[in-house]
Design a protein around this motif. Structure first.
Motif, PDB file in Angstrom:
ATOM      1  N   MET A  94       0.850  -1.187   0.000  1.00  0.00           N
ATOM      2  CA  MET A  94       0.000   0.000   0.000  1.00  0.00           C
ATOM      3  C   MET A  94       0.891   1.244   0.000  1.00  0.00           C
ATOM      4  N   ALA A  95       0.575   2.194  -0.870  1.00  0.00           N
ATOM      5  CA  ALA A  95       1.411   3.386  -1.017  1.00  0.00           C
ATOM      6  C   ALA A  95       1.235   4.327   0.174  1.00  0.00           C
ATOM      7  N   LEU A  96       2.300   5.030   0.486  1.00  0.00           N
ATOM      8  CA  LEU A  96       2.254   6.056   1.523  1.00  0.00           C
ATOM      9  C   LEU A  96       1.308   7.166   1.081  1.00  0.00           C
ATOM     10  N   PRO A  97       0.366   7.612   1.944  1.00  0.00           N
ATOM     11  CA  PRO A  97      -0.631   8.602   1.513  1.00  0.00           C
ATOM     12  C   PRO A  97      -0.071  10.005   1.284  1.00  0.00           C
ATOM     13  N   VAL A  98       1.149  10.264   1.725  1.00  0.00           N
ATOM     14  CA  VAL A  98       1.778  11.575   1.518  1.00  0.00           C
ATOM     15  C   VAL A  98       3.188  11.355   0.998  1.00  0.00           C
ATOM     16  N   ALA A  99       3.827  12.441   0.577  1.00  0.00           N
ATOM     17  CA  ALA A  99       5.212  12.344   0.127  1.00  0.00           C
ATOM     18  C   ALA A  99       6.104  11.928   1.301  1.00  0.00           C
ATOM     19  N   PRO A 100       7.149  11.119   1.052  1.00  0.00           N
ATOM     20  CA  PRO A 100       8.022  10.687   2.150  1.00  0.00           C
ATOM     21  C   PRO A 100       8.592  11.844   2.961  1.00  0.00           C
TER      22      PRO A 100
END
Length: 204
Positions: A1-7
């Motif tokens: 699952m992708a991170l919902p915000v930029a790293p």
């Protein structure tokens, strides 16, 4: 699952949230560690961000202790867990000095009490900062690591964070039991109080 915000935003959030005095940061760390376990964040960077924020928080509480330490400690001691933390920290401060901050990270109200008390006693800032940095690194490694392991086991960051919660609660309960046991032993060993003094509540 992708991170919902930029790293970069996630690292900044870990740092800023951990820097807020008196804010419970452990759930944020568990979640950040879980996203690191799923590949969304780099775990060492997340640890450094959380530890840096926590160090800022500790120094802020140290400054508060220098200006209003007794009043703040009195407010903490109104809570049973807070009163135990105050006694536990005071009992170790003589022998350990500011280094008591490191283990206090895992005691309810512990790091708050330790840093405020160090400020109230005007302990040297450099030693307090070193002790806080050590404690912050250990604390952030443990809780981010729990989230990381949870995600590694489940393959999902949200499930991983949920899986890490019971482990985090066990750590908190073990730390609380240690403080209660030490406090009860200290009360038992103390001489009987004079009639005008209130007895230790754990000695009954």
């Amino acid at each position: 699952m992708a991170l919902p915000v930029a790293p970069l935003a996630a690292y900044a959030f870990l740092l800023l949230w951990s820097a807020v005095p008196f804010a419970p940061a452990e759930p944020v760390l568990l979640t950040g560690g879980a996203f690191a376990g799923s590949g969304g964040l780099i775990l060492p960077f997340a640890i450094l961000a959380a530890a840096a924020g926590s160090l800022v928080s500790d120094l802020a509480k140290y400054a508060l202790g220098r200006s209003a330490g007794p009043r703040l400690l009195a407010r903490i001691a109104r809570h049973p867990a807070g009163a135990r933390a105050v006694r536990w920290i005071e009992g170790r401060l003589v022998a350990s000095g500011p280094m008591v901050i490191a283990p206090s990270y895992f005691v309810p109200f512990g790091v708050v009490t330790a840093t405020i008390l160090c400020g109230a006693l005007r302990m040297r800032l450099r030693i307090v900062a070193v002790a806080s940095a050590v404690g912050a690194l250990i604390w952030s490694t443990v809780f981010l690591g729990l989230g990381y392991l949870g995600a590694a086991v489940t393959g999902n960051p949200w499930f991983g964070a949920a899986l890490a919660v019971p482990a985090a609660l066990v750590i908190g309960l073990l730390a609380k039991r240690k403080v209660v046991r030490d406090d009860a032993a200290a009360c038992t060993c103390e001489p009987a109080p004079a009639q005008h003094e209130e007895p230790c509540p754990l000695a009954a």
